[in-house]
Structures are given as structure tokens and as C-alpha cells.
Design a protein around this motif. Structure first.
Motif, mmCIF file in Angstrom:
data_model
loop_
_atom_site.group_PDB
_atom_site.id
_atom_site.type_symbol
_atom_site.label_atom_id
_atom_site.label_comp_id
_atom_site.label_asym_id
_atom_site.label_seq_id
_atom_site.Cartn_x
_atom_site.Cartn_y
_atom_site.Cartn_z
ATOM 1 N N ALA A 29 96.264 0.940 -15.403
ATOM 2 C CA ALA A 29 96.263 1.169 -13.811
ATOM 3 C C ALA A 29 97.178 2.617 -13.819
ATOM 4 O O ALA A 29 96.817 4.070 -13.444
ATOM 5 N N ALA A 30 97.525 2.394 -14.891
ATOM 6 C CA ALA A 30 98.858 3.797 -14.718
ATOM 7 C C ALA A 30 98.553 5.323 -15.274
ATOM 8 O O ALA A 30 98.002 6.458 -14.404
ATOM 9 N N LYS A 31 97.118 4.966 -15.815
ATOM 10 C CA LYS A 31 96.197 6.342 -16.194
ATOM 11 C C LYS A 31 95.141 6.325 -15.533
ATOM 12 O O LYS A 31 94.905 7.618 -14.648
ATOM 13 N N MET A 32 94.388 5.486 -15.099
ATOM 14 C CA MET A 32 93.732 5.536 -13.557
ATOM 15 C C MET A 32 94.631 6.326 -12.484
ATOM 16 O O MET A 32 93.988 6.987 -11.768
ATOM 17 N N LEU A 33 95.958 5.701 -11.982
ATOM 18 C CA LEU A 33 96.270 5.947 -10.827
ATOM 19 C C LEU A 33 96.634 7.938 -11.165
ATOM 20 O O LEU A 33 96.809 8.783 -9.463
ATOM 21 N N PHE A 34 97.111 8.355 -12.335
ATOM 22 C CA PHE A 34 97.540 9.408 -12.964
ATOM 23 C C PHE A 34 95.979 10.860 -12.710
ATOM 24 O O PHE A 34 96.400 11.135 -11.962
ATOM 25 N N PHE A 35 95.234 9.596 -13.160
ATOM 26 C CA PHE A 35 93.985 11.228 -13.264
ATOM 27 C C PHE A 35 93.297 11.308 -12.400
ATOM 28 O O PHE A 35 93.330 12.597 -11.947
ATOM 29 N N GLU A 65 86.331 8.532 -7.387
ATOM 30 C CA GLU A 65 87.497 8.538 -7.390
ATOM 31 C C GLU A 65 88.063 7.543 -6.305
ATOM 32 O O GLU A 65 88.730 7.127 -6.900
ATOM 33 N N ASP A 66 87.628 7.361 -5.381
ATOM 34 C CA ASP A 66 87.814 6.722 -4.118
ATOM 35 C C ASP A 66 87.311 4.984 -4.259
ATOM 36 O O ASP A 66 88.214 4.324 -3.777
ATOM 37 N N GLU A 67 86.205 5.072 -5.279
ATOM 38 C CA GLU A 67 85.877 3.410 -5.464
ATOM 39 C C GLU A 67 87.075 3.381 -6.528
ATOM 40 O O GLU A 67 87.988 2.008 -6.692
ATOM 41 N N ILE A 68 87.432 4.725 -8.205
ATOM 42 C CA ILE A 68 88.708 3.907 -8.720
ATOM 43 C C ILE A 68 90.297 3.911 -7.776
ATOM 44 O O ILE A 68 90.389 2.741 -8.288
ATOM 45 N N GLU A 69 90.338 4.461 -7.436
ATOM 46 C CA GLU A 69 91.293 4.350 -6.040
ATOM 47 C C GLU A 69 91.608 2.791 -6.098
ATOM 48 O O GLU A 69 92.851 1.928 -5.942
ATOM 49 N N ARG A 70 90.485 3.079 -4.577
ATOM 50 C CA ARG A 70 90.581 1.411 -3.977
ATOM 51 C C ARG A 70 90.263 0.563 -5.362
ATOM 52 O O ARG A 70 91.133 -0.596 -4.678
ATOM 53 N N TRP A 111 86.223 -2.690 -15.094
ATOM 54 C CA TRP A 111 84.975 -0.800 -14.745
ATOM 55 C C TRP A 111 85.585 0.003 -13.795
ATOM 56 O O TRP A 111 84.678 0.871 -14.333
ATOM 57 N N ALA A 112 86.488 -0.687 -13.474
ATOM 58 C CA ALA A 112 86.688 1.510 -12.912
ATOM 59 C C ALA A 112 87.305 1.548 -13.856
ATOM 60 O O ALA A 112 87.238 3.229 -14.123
ATOM 61 N N HIS A 169 94.146 -4.034 -6.617
ATOM 62 C CA HIS A 169 94.702 -5.073 -8.163
ATOM 63 C C HIS A 169 95.379 -5.015 -9.028
ATOM 64 O O HIS A 169 95.610 -6.210 -9.729
ATOM 65 N N LEU A 170 96.149 -4.219 -7.991
ATOM 66 C CA LEU A 170 97.099 -4.027 -8.964
ATOM 67 C C LEU A 170 98.487 -5.548 -9.259
ATOM 68 O O LEU A 170 99.235 -5.603 -10.173
ATOM 69 N N HIS A 171 97.748 -6.069 -7.946
ATOM 70 C CA HIS A 171 98.992 -7.395 -8.128
ATOM 71 C C HIS A 171 98.612 -8.137 -9.867
ATOM 72 O O HIS A 171 99.536 -9.188 -9.936
#
Length: 523
Positions: A342-348, A318-323, A291-292, A328-330
Motif C-alpha cells: 500500500a505504501a509503494k502504491m500511494l507513493f507511486f 492511477e484513479d483505480e489504484i488510489e481508490r 489487483w491494484a 482497503h487500508l483497514h
């Protein structure tokens, strides 16, 4: 006897016997050059009766009775005359028949067969078993196949093959096996979708319909099939097992949506399918990450979603993506594709998570076989850290693993062109852009983003530029900055990414086309 059922260019169901294509009512033969051979009413009745009972001897007396229902008295001798005339229409020969055989002293038999051929379709419906001749069954199948054809369109053909067997060639992507059982006034339907290669079950559907609900039941079944295709493409079967050529999850999402809709609607289709899936499995971490990722595709997509032009809309997304990603990183530890996503989204989102994004991407590359997916994410991290040559080298390795014309190839070519733009290698940018447009002609809608000289625009770029308003030009610059330029750590790299498009737009509209927030960067 076997027969093919195909869809003609007008969307109707057509029957094919021994290379001749008939409409289902047996009114005529459709020829390859667009012409038709029409049957008389009595010839049509003969054909319908014989094809309804393939391989079965139908007596001349039975055929005479059926023909008499046309309102004309028919003798047994007249049956022979009509059969001979029908054979002439079909190009058949009584001594070496291909369509209608003669059983002397008994009657006639439909013997037409088709050689096994590859079923060149996206979805094949078949086999269809059970009470297939029941009125409700015929109505259900007619609506199911028609709606499925409407959903997927001509680019992804749907073929009805009721009698398909295990020996058929598998040139199709998905097969839907249907069993229909009539009990009282209800029709019980069981559908199973399998992959074309391997025959593994993807999803199943069960329905019970009556006379008043048969149409809505067929529509519901077609929607089930559509959703099953999307989920099978978008969500990895076993996330822990990846092949070197497996693509990033953002590309899987695009490919899943592209299978159902036109490219301009892809993120909307992904959002709709994910909403349905999350309603069923609200606590599934994979669906949450997807979803993110789909929300990220809204930010990247051109032209942009009008809702995102509202003040604060991009920040909220972007707040929603970060949250969602951080929460859910674990869950991504043992899943290389999710870890790379996750890496792609945190980078973006560009909120100070670069070190974490690099760590996730490096771990995914070091511990899995997902080479191609890792190349895409690691290349972006490298080019934005000013290691442009290394990023281009990695993109080239990813391109070696991508299929020509694929979504992944286009994705990597756009990234490579961006790295070359940052390096101010405009001639190389033009070569990569042309490679992109050759592989994916639809990509030409992005052509202006790769332009650098307003006096050397090709016809396509000129047409795009001529259709722009100054406000749309400003929006293009802001979009290029947000999706690409802002991620580069070096100021001159950020300026280089924007410079070509800005130069073209300023030549067309004047210096005021550059948004104030970008003016100092481009000064």
C-alpha cells in the motif's frame, strides 16, 4: 523395478532405465551424443512385454505367443535367441544381468532399476495410482502431461514419474499426485499439488471425464495446475508471518507470473490469474490489493502497454489504484507485506499521500520481520525525499538479503542505479548497471535508460538506439519521468535522472526528441 520418465528436447515422453533412455514405444535407445540404437520389431515386442510386467517372470511360452503376433512363427528356442540379441543391444550380460534376468526353467524377468536421483524439474507428476492402465486413464495422463509441458515450457521442465515414492530426492518445486478410478464409462480423477520441499498441499482438483470429454478435462486440469502455481507464489501463506528475506508483494507477483510466461507478458498473466481468483473470492481484500499492485506493474513495465498510450488511460489506472488502496487500508493493519505494498502504491501515484506512505512503511518495518521488503519501499521514500546516501545504504542492505539472479536483486539494483542517477554519479551508475546485466542478462533491454555519454555506448546500447524512432525515444523519456524522475522532490534530482538518456537521444535525433512537458526541466 523403478523407471524414470523424462521429457526429451523435442517434447516427447521418454523412458529411462539404468541410464539408458528409450522412447515410450521402445523403438530405439537415445544416446547422449544424439545417436540412436534402433530395435527390430521382434526386439521391440519383447521389450514392451517385459517392461510392462517388471519384476514378474514371463515364461518363454508366453513370449513366443506375443512374438507370434508380429506375423512370424516363433519357437521357444527362437525366444532365447532374441533375448540374447536384445541383451547385446542393451550392453547386458546374462551372467551379471542389469536389464533382463533369467529364471532357469521358467522364463525371463525385467530387472532394470535406476538409482535414486534428484528430480531436477519444476513440476513432477507422480505418483500416479489407481486404474492407470485403463484406456481413458492413459488418454487423460497423456494430454494432461503434454499440456502442462506446453504451458510451462522448456525453462520450467515437467517430469512424469508415475512410480515416484517417498524416498525420491526433492529437487523439484511442485509435485502433483494423481489417482484415477474407472467406473463404467467414466474416469474419476483426483489431483493434489504439493510443494517439492516439505510436501505441503497447495491445491486439489477433482474431475470426472468420459470418452468425449477426456481431452477437455485434461486441459482444464493443466490450467488448474498453472493457476495453483501462480497463487502459491504470489499470495503469502500466512501474511502475518514474514521472514527477513521475504520480498515485496510486487516482486512476488512478478515471480509468480514469470514462472508461467515470458517476462514481456508478466503483468498480463498476473491480471488473468487475479481475474479468475477474484471471480471466485470477490470480497477478498488481499486479492483486491494484489489487483491494484498488478495494475501498478502495467504502469512500470517497459515497453509500455499500448493501451496506456491513449489519452487519459494512465490517469484512469492511477484513479483505480488510489481508490482500491484507500478503501482497503483497514485490512492491511496486521499484514506487513500488504502494508508495504500500500505504501509503494500511494507513493507511486504521486497524489499527495507521501506522509501516509512513509507512516505505513515505517510501521511495517518497526513491527515485523519483513526487513528485505521494507528496505525496498523505505529506500524509495528516502531517495525521493533527497536522502540519497541513506537510500543507497538501505538498498545495499536489501541486496545482502537477496539471492543472486533473483527478481528481487534486479529490482533493488534498478532502484540503486536510479538513486545514483539522481546524485549524478554516472560511473557508479555504469557499475551497478553492469552488475544488473550480469545477474539478469535479460535486463539489458533496459540498458539505454542507464546511458549518459552518446560516445561511450556499448554494442548493446548502440543496437537499441539504432532501432529506435524519434517517437519511441520521446516515449522512453516520458516513461522514465513517470516511473522514476517525477517522484523526486528536488528539481535537480529529477533532471539528473533524465539527463543521461536525454543527452543520448538528442545526439541521435536532435533537441526535438525531448517532449515539451520535459523541456523546461532539462533546460
Amino acid at each position: 523395478c523403478t523407471k524414470d520418465v523424462i521429457v526429451d528436447s523435442r517434447g516427447g515422453w521418454m523412458l529411462s532405465y539404468n541410464g539408458l533412455t528409450f522412447d515410450p514405444a521402445m523403438r530405439c535407445i537415445h544416446q547422449s551424443d544424439g545417436g540412436e540404437i534402433a530395435f527390430t520389431r521382434q526386439e521391440r515386442v519383447l521389450l514392451l512385454e517385459l517392461t510392462r510386467r517388471p519384476g514378474t517372470i514371463v515364461s518363454r511360452e508366453e513370449l513366443a505367443v506375443v512374438l507370434s503376433r508380429t506375423g512370424r512363427s516363433t519357437s521357444v528356442r527362437n525366444v532365447d535367441f532374441l533375448v540374447n540379441r536384445l541383451r547385446q543391444r542393451l550392453g547386458d550380460n546374462a551372467r551379471a544381468p542389469r536389464f533382463v534376468g533369467t529364471q532357469y526353467g521358467e522364463g525371463y524377468v525385467w530387472i532394470a532399476r535406476t538409482d535414486p536421483v534428484p528430480l531436477d524439474a519444476f513440476i513432477v507428476i507422480g505418483p500416479v495410482r489407481g486404474d492407470v492402465e485403463a484406456k481413458l486413464a492413459r488418454e487423460f495422463m497423456r494430454n494432461f502431461s503434454a499440456h502442462l509441458t506446453s504451458f510451462f515450457g522448456r525453462d520450467r521442465p515437467v517430469m512424469l514419474q508415475p512410480e515416484i515414492g517417498s524416498g525420491a530426492s526433492t529437487g523439484f518445486d511442485y509435485g502433483i499426485e494423481v489417482t484415477l478410478l474407472e467406473e463404467g464409462r467414466m474416469l474419476h480423477c483426483a489431483l493434489a499439488m504439493r510443494t517439492g520441499k516439505g510436501g505441503r498441499i497447495v491445491s486439489t482438483h477433482r474431475a470426472a471425464v468420459g470418452a468425449q470429454s477426456v481431452v477437455t478435462g485434461a486441459i482444464t486440469a493443466s490450467r488448474w495446475a498453472r493457476g495453483a502455481v501462480w497463487r502459491h507464489i504470489a499470495v503469502p501463506d500466512d501474511p502475518g508471518l514474514t521472514a527477513p528475506s521475504d520480498v515485496p508483494l510486487e516482486i512476488r507477483l512478478q515471480e509468480a507470473s514469470r514462472a508461467l510466461v515470458r517476462p514481456t507478458q508478466m503483468w498480463r498473466e498476473g491480471e488473468a490469474q487475479l481475474r479468475q481468483a477474484r471471480a471466485t473470492f470477490p470480497n477478498d481484500p488481499t486479492l483486491t490489493m494484489l489487483w491494484a499492485l498488478n495494475q501498478l506493474s502495467r504502469l512500470i513495465h517497459w515497453p509500455p502497454d499500448p493501451a496506456l498510450t491513449q489519452p487519459g488511460a494512465i490517469t484512469a489506472l492511477e484513479d483505480e489504484i488510489e481508490r482500491e488502496v484507500l478503501a482497503h487500508l483497514h485490512h492491511v493493519e496486521d499484514n506487513p507485506l500488504l502494508k508495504l505494498a500500500a505504501a509503494k502504491m500511494l507513493f507511486f501515484i504521486n497524489r499527495g499521500h507521501h506522509a501516509l506512505a512513509e507512516k505505513l512503511a515505517d510501521e511495517a518495518f518497526a513491527s515485523s520481520t519483513a526487513f528485505a521488503a521494507a528496505f525496498a519501499t523505505r529506500g524509495q521514500l528516502l531517495m525521493c525525499a533527497a536522502q540519497l546516501d541513506e537510500a543507497i545504504r538501505i538498498y545495499d542492505k536489501g541486496l545482502e538479503l537477496s539471492a543472486f539472479g533473483s527478481e528481487f536483486q534486479a529490482y533493488l539494483l534498478v532502484l540503486k542505479a536510479t538513486a545514483l542517477m539522481a546524485a549524478d554519479q554516472q560511473q557508479a551508475v555504469a557499475r551497478v548497471a553492469e552488475e544488473l546485466f550480469t545477474a539478469r542478462p535479460a535486463g539489458r533491454e533496459l540498458a539505454l535508460f542507464f546511458a549518459s555519454d552518446p560516445l561511450q555506448l556499448d554494442a548493446g546500447q548502440q543496437a537499441i538506439l539504432a532501432a529506435l524512432t524519434p517517437e519511441q525515444g520521446r516515449l522512453m523519456l516520458l516513461h522514465l519521468h513517470h516511473t522514476s524522475a517525477r517522484h523526486f522532490r528536488q528539481k535537480h534530482h529529477r533532471a539528473n535522472v533524465l539527463a543521461g538518456l536525454a543527452h543520448v537521444l538528442q545526439h541521435r535525433f536532435g533537441p526535438e526528441v525531448v517532449p515539451p512537458q520535459l523541456a523546461s526541466l532539462l533546460a
